[in-house]
Design a protein around this motif. Structure first.
Motif: not given
Length: 278
Positions: A170-180, A244-258
């Motif tokens: 998705t990002v590769l097809r239209a990268p401009a909105p994802h700049k930076g 030790g729990g270092w990976g115990d989280y989720t983010t909304p990044d995937f759903e916001k873009v997809m």
């Protein structure tokens, strides 16, 4: 539009290529043409060999940059960024590592932080993707009615590699909105391997137990299986951090873009049942 895919034979880039199916102008870069994906527009190049990249990057507008894990990764990334600047590449979409930072608990994360900073300072448009622990890492981890794992009771926002491929495409097809932008991709839930075993039991219709093993035992097994000392040591660092729990989280990044949630572990387990439990 011309998109170049590096790391074409790897797990993630193979998924990116599948997700880009039907997209015009996609090329894949390989070191050995005999090992190129079938029906692909192939160019030959090696990120460890700067002289091979000028021709491979010619005419490329958007680059998918994935470097193999290892102590040489910043060198390979540096070569790619320099070649991209010379070739007039407009946008680089870089596959980084979860939690990449100068104080990351793994040397892999610290090395990726160096390359992330270099890309951001390159003058090129860029997007950085940092995916969580792959669900596919668990393939073959079930022996009989037991799931073996070395992350203890740590909970992790596991993600399906297919979702990484879809997101990257998705990002590769239209990268401009994802700049930076830097995206940290996780699945919809943070679960332990004990939770995963319970999910597998539902898929198989029979109870699946979870048997924790220590990171030290896993490290020894990796060395006995022929993994390089560096790779085995880094994997041990990750296992300790996850335990030790270092990976115990989720983010909304995937759903916001997809516009949809990432696949759940149950979805993954159902689709890969025979591979999870050979």
């Amino acid at each position: 539009m011309s998109i170049l895919i590096t790391g074409a034979n790897g797990t993630v880039s193979s998924s990116v290529i599948r997700s880009l199916s039907g997209t015009a102008g996609v090329r894949v870069m390989v070191r050995d043409p005999a090992k190129a994906p079938s029906d692909a527009d192939v160019v030959v190049g090696d990120l460890d060999d700067p002289a091979s990249l000028d021709r491979a990057f010619a005419g490329v507008e958007t680059l998918w940059l994935l470097t193999a894990m290892g102590p040489q990764a910043p060198y390979a990334s540096m070569n790619a960024v320099w070649a991209a600047r010379k070739a007039g590449v407009r946008h680089v979409v870089r596959m980084s590592a979860i939690g990449a930072a100068h104080d990351a608990p793994t040397r892999n994360g610290r090395l990726h932080a160096l390359s992330d900073v270099e890309l951001a300072a390159s003058g090129l448009d860029w997007t950085i993707i940092r995916p969580a622990f792959f669900m596919q890492n668990l393939l073959g981890s079930v022996n009989g009615d037991t799931l073996y794992g070395a992350t203890g009771e740590g909970r992790i926002g596991l993600i399906d590699v297919r979702d990484i491929g879809d997101f990257a495409a998705t990002v590769l097809r239209a990268p401009a909105p994802h700049k930076g932008r830097t995206y940290t991709l996780t699945g919809p839930a943070s679960i332990s391997l004990r939770d995963a075993a319970a999910d597998l039991g539902q898929v198989y219709g029979t109870p699946i137990a979870y048997q924790p093993i220590t990171p030290d035992d896993a490290h020894r097994s990796m060395l006995e299986a022929g993994l390089s000392p560096w790779m085995a040591a880094v994997n041990r660092e990750y296992l300790i951090a996850y335990s030790g729990g270092w990976g115990d989280y989720t983010t909304p990044d995937f759903e916001k873009v997809m516009g949809r949630p990432a696949r759940s572990f149950t979805d993954f387990a159902r689709d890969h049942a025979t591979q999870l439990r050979p």
